[in-house]
Motif scaffolding. Structure first.
Motif, PDB file in Angstrom:
ATOM      1  N   VAL A 231       0.839  -1.208   0.000  1.00 32.07           N
ATOM      2  CA  VAL A 231       0.000   0.000   0.000  1.00 32.07           C
ATOM      3  C   VAL A 231       0.873   1.257   0.000  1.00 32.07           C
ATOM      4  O   VAL A 231       0.585   2.218  -0.719  1.00 32.07           O
ATOM      5  N   GLU A 232       1.957   1.235   0.748  1.00 22.57           N
ATOM      6  CA  GLU A 232       2.860   2.385   0.760  1.00 22.57           C
ATOM      7  C   GLU A 232       3.444   2.620  -0.639  1.00 22.57           C
ATOM      8  O   GLU A 232       3.563   3.761  -1.089  1.00 22.57           O
ATOM      9  N   GLY A 233       3.756   1.544  -1.339  1.00 25.84           N
ATOM     10  CA  GLY A 233       4.244   1.665  -2.714  1.00 25.84           C
ATOM     11  C   GLY A 233       3.208   2.303  -3.626  1.00 25.84           C
ATOM     12  O   GLY A 233       3.542   3.139  -4.472  1.00 25.84           O
ATOM     13  N   TRP A 234       1.945   1.911  -3.471  1.00 32.14           N
ATOM     14  CA  TRP A 234       0.867   2.518  -4.263  1.00 32.14           C
ATOM     15  C   TRP A 234       0.793   4.014  -3.998  1.00 32.14           C
ATOM     16  O   TRP A 234       0.634   4.813  -4.910  1.00 32.14           O
ATOM     17  N   VAL A 235       0.882   4.385  -2.703  1.00 34.07           N
ATOM     18  CA  VAL A 235       0.798   5.806  -2.336  1.00 34.07           C
ATOM     19  C   VAL A 235       1.988   6.567  -2.901  1.00 34.07           C
ATOM     20  O   VAL A 235       1.840   7.671  -3.433  1.00 34.07           O
ATOM     21  N   GLN A 236       3.182   5.975  -2.835  1.00 35.78           N
ATOM     22  CA  GLN A 236       4.368   6.650  -3.368  1.00 35.78           C
ATOM     23  C   GLN A 236       4.294   6.813  -4.884  1.00 35.78           C
ATOM     24  O   GLN A 236       4.681   7.849  -5.421  1.00 35.78           O
ATOM     25  N   ARG A 237       3.803   5.793  -5.585  1.00 27.81           N
ATOM     26  CA  ARG A 237       3.755   5.838  -7.052  1.00 27.81           C
ATOM     27  C   ARG A 237       2.562   6.617  -7.592  1.00 27.81           C
ATOM     28  O   ARG A 237       2.685   7.299  -8.608  1.00 27.81           O
TER      29      ARG A 237
ATOM     30  N   ILE B 133      -2.483  10.730  -4.813  1.00 27.55           N
ATOM     31  CA  ILE B 133      -3.894  10.949  -4.486  1.00 27.55           C
ATOM     32  C   ILE B 133      -4.824  10.006  -5.233  1.00 27.55           C
ATOM     33  O   ILE B 133      -5.940   9.769  -4.789  1.00 27.55           O
ATOM     34  N   LYS B 134      -4.386   9.448  -6.361  1.00 22.08           N
ATOM     35  CA  LYS B 134      -5.218   8.459  -7.053  1.00 22.08           C
ATOM     36  C   LYS B 134      -5.467   7.255  -6.144  1.00 22.08           C
ATOM     37  O   LYS B 134      -6.583   6.726  -6.092  1.00 22.08           O
TER      38      LYS B 134
ATOM     39  N   CYS C 296      -9.649  12.096  -0.244  1.00 21.49           N
ATOM     40  CA  CYS C 296     -10.399  11.257   0.692  1.00 21.49           C
ATOM     41  C   CYS C 296     -11.861  11.711   0.767  1.00 21.49           C
ATOM     42  O   CYS C 296     -12.776  10.884   0.697  1.00 21.49           O
ATOM     43  N   LEU C 297     -12.101  12.999   0.904  1.00 23.60           N
ATOM     44  CA  LEU C 297     -13.472  13.517   1.001  1.00 23.60           C
ATOM     45  C   LEU C 297     -14.279  13.211  -0.254  1.00 23.60           C
ATOM     46  O   LEU C 297     -15.416  12.733  -0.169  1.00 23.60           O
ATOM     47  N   VAL C 298     -13.704  13.458  -1.416  1.00 25.10           N
ATOM     48  CA  VAL C 298     -14.431  13.209  -2.664  1.00 25.10           C
ATOM     49  C   VAL C 298     -14.776  11.726  -2.782  1.00 25.10           C
ATOM     50  O   VAL C 298     -15.918  11.357  -3.083  1.00 25.10           O
ATOM     51  N   GLY C 299     -13.809  10.868  -2.509  1.00 24.23           N
ATOM     52  CA  GLY C 299     -14.061   9.424  -2.593  1.00 24.23           C
ATOM     53  C   GLY C 299     -15.088   8.935  -1.588  1.00 24.23           C
ATOM     54  O   GLY C 299     -15.988   8.154  -1.927  1.00 24.23           O
ATOM     55  N   LYS C 300     -14.989   9.397  -0.353  1.00 24.35           N
ATOM     56  CA  LYS C 300     -15.936   8.972   0.685  1.00 24.35           C
ATOM     57  C   LYS C 300     -17.346   9.486   0.393  1.00 24.35           C
ATOM     58  O   LYS C 300     -18.322   8.778   0.629  1.00 24.35           O
TER      59      LYS C 300
END
Length: 152
Positions: A85-91, A94-95, A130-134
């Protein structure tokens, strides 16, 4: 029926939805009853408003994950999924936050929030995605409640 705070009808009010969703999302890596609350509220209240209120509360509740990451929490290190998950966030930044906030994945989202804090993703970007997605997620749940439960 009550659409606000303090209603005595036994139906969920928007304040109840907000508080339940905020508290459920503020807990890190625990199951959330907030999804059911939004669906039930959507049965009797305007699903668009329920989605906006619940999604906003959920997004604000997720700040705890971000703050845990800023604080260097070791909580994530105990998860075998965290490096991925950290790799996803780094790569993908915000997506990743947006997609994981739309699709029900409490474990992965909490880890993504921690990773966003750990990697020092700008807070405004984290919170906005986060707000838009939630809001999208909880609006869909409120409509599910309206369409499926409203007929009962």
């Amino acid at each position: 029926h009550s659409s606000g705070c303090g209603g005595a009808t036994g139906r969920p009010g928007l304040c109840g939805v907000f508080v339940a969703t905020l508290l459920a999302n503020a807990s890190i890596i625990l199951p959330s009853p907030a999804l059911g609350a939004a669906a039930l509220a959507g049965k009797v209240l305007n699903p668009w408003i329920v989605g906006l209120v619940a999604g906003t509360a959920a997004g604000l509740g997720e700040i705890t994950s971000y703050l845990a990451g800023l604080g260097g929490s070791n909580l994530a290190a105990r998860s075998r999924f965290y490096p991925r998950v950290e790799g996803w966030v780094q790569r993908h930044g915000i997506k990743t936050i947006f997609l994981l906030s739309v699709f029900p994945s409490p474990l992965f989202f909490d880890l993504a929030g921690i990773a966003a804090g750990t990697t020092r993703m700008p807070f405004k970007l984290f919170l906005g995605a986060c707000l838009v997605g939630k809001i999208i997620r909880y609006t869909a749940l409120a409509w599910v409640g309206r369409l499926l439960l409203g007929a009962i």
